[in-house]
Design an enzyme around this catalytic site. Structure first.
Site, PDB file in Angstrom:
ATOM      1  N   ASP A  46       0.827  -1.146   0.019  1.00  0.00           N
ATOM      2  CA  ASP A  46       0.185  -0.127   0.088  1.00  0.00           C
ATOM      3  C   ASP A  46       0.782   1.129   0.079  1.00  0.00           C
ATOM      4  O   ASP A  46       1.360   1.754   1.017  1.00  0.00           O
ATOM      5  CB  ASP A  46      -0.864  -0.018   1.185  1.00  0.00           C
ATOM      6  N   TYR A  51       3.417   9.654  -0.491  1.00  0.00           N
ATOM      7  CA  TYR A  51       4.378   9.028   0.381  1.00  0.00           C
ATOM      8  C   TYR A  51       5.724   9.251  -0.368  1.00  0.00           C
ATOM      9  O   TYR A  51       6.928   8.864   0.447  1.00  0.00           O
ATOM     10  CB  TYR A  51       4.273   7.547   0.712  1.00  0.00           C
ATOM     11  N   HIS A 109      -7.206   9.491  -2.394  1.00  0.00           N
ATOM     12  CA  HIS A 109      -6.517   9.416  -0.902  1.00  0.00           C
ATOM     13  C   HIS A 109      -7.437  10.069   0.132  1.00  0.00           C
ATOM     14  O   HIS A 109      -7.877   9.535   1.298  1.00  0.00           O
ATOM     15  CB  HIS A 109      -5.188  10.352  -0.915  1.00  0.00           C
TER      16      HIS A 109
END
Ligand code: NAD
Length: 275
Positions: A46, A51, A109
């Site tokens: 994930d 990120y 997101h």
């Protein structure tokens, strides 16, 4: 060791129940972490554009020698990339960083209600799936009203809603809506970012099964039919967190953990006003 479990999503595709979360894993460290996880048996990773480690995750997958087709890779669209054209561009950037020709799951997101662009964004994801560039599409941090709106306006139900979920924040009302709509629930911060590992109830149940607190909580997610993505960069913990397919919690354990739910248990932001 018993085989890992998987769920079938509402589009007919299969997803491993347990995956590795890579939030706060540096891009330079990600290849080794992902390789370690794949060697330990994980088959779902994930990630997210936010990120900043999609490149490293892709590198780790290629270095592992595990065929791409055996690994379920998720990434997510950043809040800055909402909107139809922006979402299509953001997907191109993400898939380019991974170095893949398709992704398994693409999530919005956060809904970012203040921008009011999540329906347009969802339409772009529908197009990406129709083009075969991503196999499944879903959302993250969507409340029931956000979910119902994208379904009402497009007729397409997300496969997954990835939300904060752990024993202190069990999201029972949202999970009832997921069951009604046939959306799989994926638990983020499943260990409460580590804060639940010292809980006395969890420790007691762990001892009874000869397991660690982390394994006990991960098993709780699995026994509740959830998808779960604990994060670690420590090789021993990555392995430990995968050793959960040789035991099950019993009804008494599940009742005791059910009682840990708390109205103040949320750790992360409230999606209604985040982004
Ligand atoms: P988590 O609940 O998975 O906890 C991770 C922390 O727990 C680690 O940093 C470590 O300190 C500790 N830990 C892990 N395994 C352990 C073990 N066996 N023994 C002792 N300590 C251990 O927290 P998280 O990273 O916030 O969440 C997991 C994943 O969920 C993220 O990596 C990311 O992929 C996803 N996530 C998504 C969102 C979203 O908005 N969609 C938000 C947060 C996280």
């Amino acid at each position: 060791m018993a085989t890992q479990s998987s769920l079938v999503l509402n589009d007919g595709r299969s997803i491993p129940q347990l995956g590795l979360g890579v939030w706060q894993v540096d891009d330079a460290v990600a290849p080794a972490v992902v390789e370690k996880a794949l060697a330990a048996g994980y088959r779902m990773i994930d990630s997210a554009a936010g990120y900043a480690n999609e490149r490293g995750v892709g590198e780790g997958i290629r270095a592992s020698g595990v065929p791409r087709g055996e690994i379920f890779v998720t990434t997510k669209l950043r809040n800055d990339d909402h909107g139809y054209d922006s979402a299509l561009k953001a997907f191109d950037a993400s898939i380019g960083k991974f170095g893949f020709d398709y992704l398994d799951l693409y999530l919005i997101h956060w809904p970012v209600p203040s921008k009011n662009l999540y329906v347009e964004t969802w339409k772009a994801l529908i197009r990406l799936r129709e083009e075969g560039r991503v196999r499944s599409i879903g959302v993250s941090n969507f409340n029931p009203d956000h979910l119902r709106r994208i379904v009402d306006e497009t007729g397409v139900v997300p496969t997954v809603n990835q939300v904060e979920l752990h024993p202190r924040f069990q999201q029972r009302a949202l999970r009832t809506v997921h069951t009604e709509l046939n959306v799989a629930t994926q638990s983020w911060s499943p260990l409460g970012q580590g804060t639940l590992l010292s809980d006395a109830t969890i420790a007691g149940i762990a001892k009874k099964h000869g397991k660690t607190p982390a394994q006990t909580i991960i098993r709780w997610h699995i026994d509740n039919g959830l998808l779960v993505i604990p994060k670690s960069v420590t090789p021993e913990r990555i392995v430990e967190n995968f050793q959960v397919f040789d035991f099950k919690l019993d009804a008494e354990d599940l009742d005791r953990i059910a009682a840990l739910d708390s109205s103040g248990g949320r750790i992360g932001p409230n999606p209604a006003n985040f982004g």
